[in-house]
Scaffold this active site. Structure first.
Site, PDB file in Angstrom:
ATOM      1  N   TRP A  38      -0.312   4.921  -3.000  1.00 38.36           N
ATOM      2  CA  TRP A  38       0.158   3.347  -2.880  1.00 38.36           C
ATOM      3  C   TRP A  38       0.075   2.545  -4.302  1.00 38.36           C
ATOM      4  O   TRP A  38       0.954   1.917  -4.538  1.00 38.36           O
ATOM      5  CB  TRP A  38      -0.771   2.547  -1.878  1.00 38.36           C
ATOM      6  CG  TRP A  38      -0.634   3.339  -0.546  1.00 38.36           C
ATOM      7  CD1 TRP A  38      -1.577   3.840   0.111  1.00 38.36           C
ATOM      8  CD2 TRP A  38       0.834   3.534   0.332  1.00 38.36           C
ATOM      9  NE1 TRP A  38      -1.113   4.324   1.519  1.00 38.36           N
ATOM     10  CE2 TRP A  38       0.200   4.236   1.491  1.00 38.36           C
ATOM     11  CE3 TRP A  38       1.956   3.177   0.117  1.00 38.36           C
ATOM     12  CZ2 TRP A  38       1.195   4.447   2.513  1.00 38.36           C
ATOM     13  CZ3 TRP A  38       3.006   3.626   1.005  1.00 38.36           C
ATOM     14  CH2 TRP A  38       2.580   4.045   2.166  1.00 38.36           C
TER      15      TRP A  38
ATOM     16  N   ASP B 117      -3.653  -5.154  -3.112  1.00 36.20           N
ATOM     17  CA  ASP B 117      -3.151  -4.305  -1.822  1.00 36.20           C
ATOM     18  C   ASP B 117      -4.409  -4.241  -0.833  1.00 36.20           C
ATOM     19  O   ASP B 117      -5.034  -3.408  -1.289  1.00 36.20           O
ATOM     20  CB  ASP B 117      -2.390  -3.284  -2.258  1.00 36.20           C
ATOM     21  CG  ASP B 117      -1.695  -2.395  -1.078  1.00 36.20           C
ATOM     22  OD1 ASP B 117      -2.273  -2.840   0.084  1.00 36.20           O
ATOM     23  OD2 ASP B 117      -1.223  -1.447  -1.110  1.00 36.20           O
TER      24      ASP B 117
ATOM     25  N   LYS C 129      -2.885  -2.044  10.021  1.00 36.62           N
ATOM     26  CA  LYS C 129      -3.679  -1.274   9.956  1.00 36.62           C
ATOM     27  C   LYS C 129      -5.021  -1.700  10.877  1.00 36.62           C
ATOM     28  O   LYS C 129      -5.653  -1.184  11.282  1.00 36.62           O
ATOM     29  CB  LYS C 129      -4.153  -0.826   8.260  1.00 36.62           C
ATOM     30  CG  LYS C 129      -3.063  -0.209   7.506  1.00 36.62           C
ATOM     31  CD  LYS C 129      -2.783   1.138   7.650  1.00 36.62           C
ATOM     32  CE  LYS C 129      -1.492   1.596   7.142  1.00 36.62           C
ATOM     33  NZ  LYS C 129      -1.422   1.465   5.640  1.00 36.62           N
TER      34      LYS C 129
HETATM   35  C1  LIG Z   1       0.096   1.814   4.700  1.00 36.19           C
HETATM   36  C2  LIG Z   1      -0.185   1.166   3.441  1.00 36.19           C
HETATM   37  C3  LIG Z   1       0.920   0.828   2.594  1.00 36.19           C
HETATM   38  C4  LIG Z   1       2.641   0.812   2.982  1.00 36.19           C
HETATM   39  O1  LIG Z   1       2.464  -0.109   3.835  1.00 36.19           O
HETATM   40  P1  LIG Z   1       3.946  -0.518   4.512  1.00 36.19           P
HETATM   41  O2  LIG Z   1       3.674  -1.917   5.509  1.00 36.19           O
HETATM   42  O3  LIG Z   1       4.283   0.640   5.412  1.00 36.19           O
HETATM   43  O4  LIG Z   1       4.914  -0.713   3.397  1.00 36.19           O
HETATM   44  C5  LIG Z   1       0.635   0.333   1.334  1.00 36.19           C
HETATM   45  N1  LIG Z   1      -0.445   0.124   0.788  1.00 36.19           N
HETATM   46  C6  LIG Z   1      -1.676   0.630   1.663  1.00 36.19           C
HETATM   47  C7  LIG Z   1      -3.063   0.679   0.905  1.00 36.19           C
HETATM   48  C8  LIG Z   1      -1.493   1.152   2.704  1.00 36.19           C
HETATM   49  O5  LIG Z   1      -2.467   1.678   3.612  1.00 36.19           O
END
Ligand SMILES: *Cc1c(COP(=O)(O)O)cnc(C)c1O
Length: 356
Positions: A99, A166, A190
């Site tokens: 990511w 993030d 999540k």
């Molecule tokens: C799942 C995830 C993403 C991607 O998220 P999307 O909403 O599918 O774009 C990005 N960063 C982390 C840390 C993730 O766990």
């Protein structure tokens, strides 16, 4: 048979969040209409957004001067919105996994990107610690929980420049010092809501500092000004997010979520460390994630991997297969995961050990 949902994302939500959302899909607020067929500008829906924003601010102790946005596009769109809005000359990124790497790739289109450190050479099994963030960077970007590898920053870092994070997979799992960040974002699927909504916490006075034109929809200012209503926001996931936020508050807030997460994770890591069949994949134990617990079969039992997966699946475990890039197993234990489910997985591991 009871299912124990260890999915990495979209993932487990509190039962009452699902029930309340299901109820609103049938009849929103006694209006005789479904949540799916009302306008986002309906007078009954504005209070949903307002309360969700207020609970974000309350639960995360967000200081004055920040906005909370609910957008579409997922965390992946933020990888490009962040540099679009904040990168004028140079940005620093910590490379802790796929990511982070995707975020770095997007940022490179907007300016100089300094990758301050990377654990790529070790398949991201630890979080780098010795590095220097350039003091002239516009921001320092981190991924606080690396969902695929099971590493996590359990505390906010120190940085000479404002941070951007993030927090897709650990938001609301611990208290955070929001004042260290100019932007915190994540996909909600999540630990907060079903897929479809992205949360963004943005510091208002950090906006408007880049000289480039920013397309309207990609400009955070548009959404700050529009109160997340510039265009149609993801109505249903926002409603579900509100139910989760209420549930977190009723269950003691983020400090309590952290306590529970630590307790659950410690139970499972203790079993991984004790059980002769398994070992954890994260090399620095201080980096072990409370949210995504990754483990593999010890080398001498490698050929039992498929057997264990089958054994555990038959006992109701769902989603414990590791990410395809890592292999082995991953048990995601988000806020809604009850301790009983973690215990059920531990029981499974112990029974399987006895068989071998
Ligand atoms: C799942 C995830 C993403 C991607 O998220 P999307 O909403 O599918 O774009 C990005 N960063 C982390 C840390 C993730 O766990």
């Amino acid at each position: 048979m009871k299912k124990h949902n260890f999915n990495a994302g979209p993932s487990i939500l509190p039962r009452e969040v699902i029930e309340k959302t299901a109820q609103a899909i049938l009849d929103f607020n006694g209006s005789g209409l479904s949540l799916m067929e009302i306008s986002h500008r309906a007078k009954d829906f504005q209070p949903v957004v307002d309360e969700a924003v207020a609970l974000f601010k309350e639960l995360l102790n967000i200081p004055e001067g920040y906005s909370v946005l609910f957008l579409g596009g997922g965390a992946s769109l933020e990888f490009c919105m962040v540099p679009f809005n904040f990168l004028e000359k140079k940005a620093a990124y910590l490379n802790t996994g796929v990511w982070a790497k995707k975020a770095i790739k997007e940022a490179k289109a907007f300016g100089e990107v300094v990758e301050v450190a990377s654990s790529a050479e070790a398949t991201y099994t630890y979080i780098p610690k010795d590095y220097t963030v350039p003091a002239d960077a516009d921001y320092f970007h981190v991924t606080t929980n690396n969902t695929i590898y099971g590493t996590e920053l359990h505390e906010d870092l120190d940085s000479p420049v404002p941070m951007i994070a993030d927090m897709s997979s650990d938001i609301f799992s611990r208290p955070i010092d929001v004042s260290k960040y100019i932007c915190i974002y994540g996909g909600a699927q999540k630990n907060l809501a079903p897929a479809g909504v992205t949360f963004v916490i943005v510091k208002n006075d950090a906006l408007g500092k880049v000289s480039r034109y920013i397309p309207t929809m990609l400009n955070y200012q548009t959404h700050v000004d529009g109160g997340s209503m510039f265009n149609t926001p993801p109505v249903l996931p926002i409603y579900a997010a509100l139910q989760t936020l209420r549930w977190i508050k009723a269950n003691g807030g983020v400090a309590e979520m952290q306590k529970r997460a630590k307790e659950k994770a410690e139970m499972l890591y203790a079993e991984i460390d004790r059980n002769k069949l398994f070992r954890g994949t994260v090399t620095d134990k201080a980096d072990r994630s409370y949210m995504n617990i990754c483990f593999v079969m010890n080398d001498e039992y490698k050929d039992l991997e498929a057997d264990f997966l089958k054994f555990a699946t038959e006992k109701g475990m769902v989603g414990i297969k590791g990410h395809r890039s890592v292999g082995g197993f991953r048990a995601s234990c988000y806020n809604a995961m009850p301790k009983e489910s973690v215990q059920a997985l531990i029981d499974c591991m112990q029974e399987f050990e006895k068989l071998h």
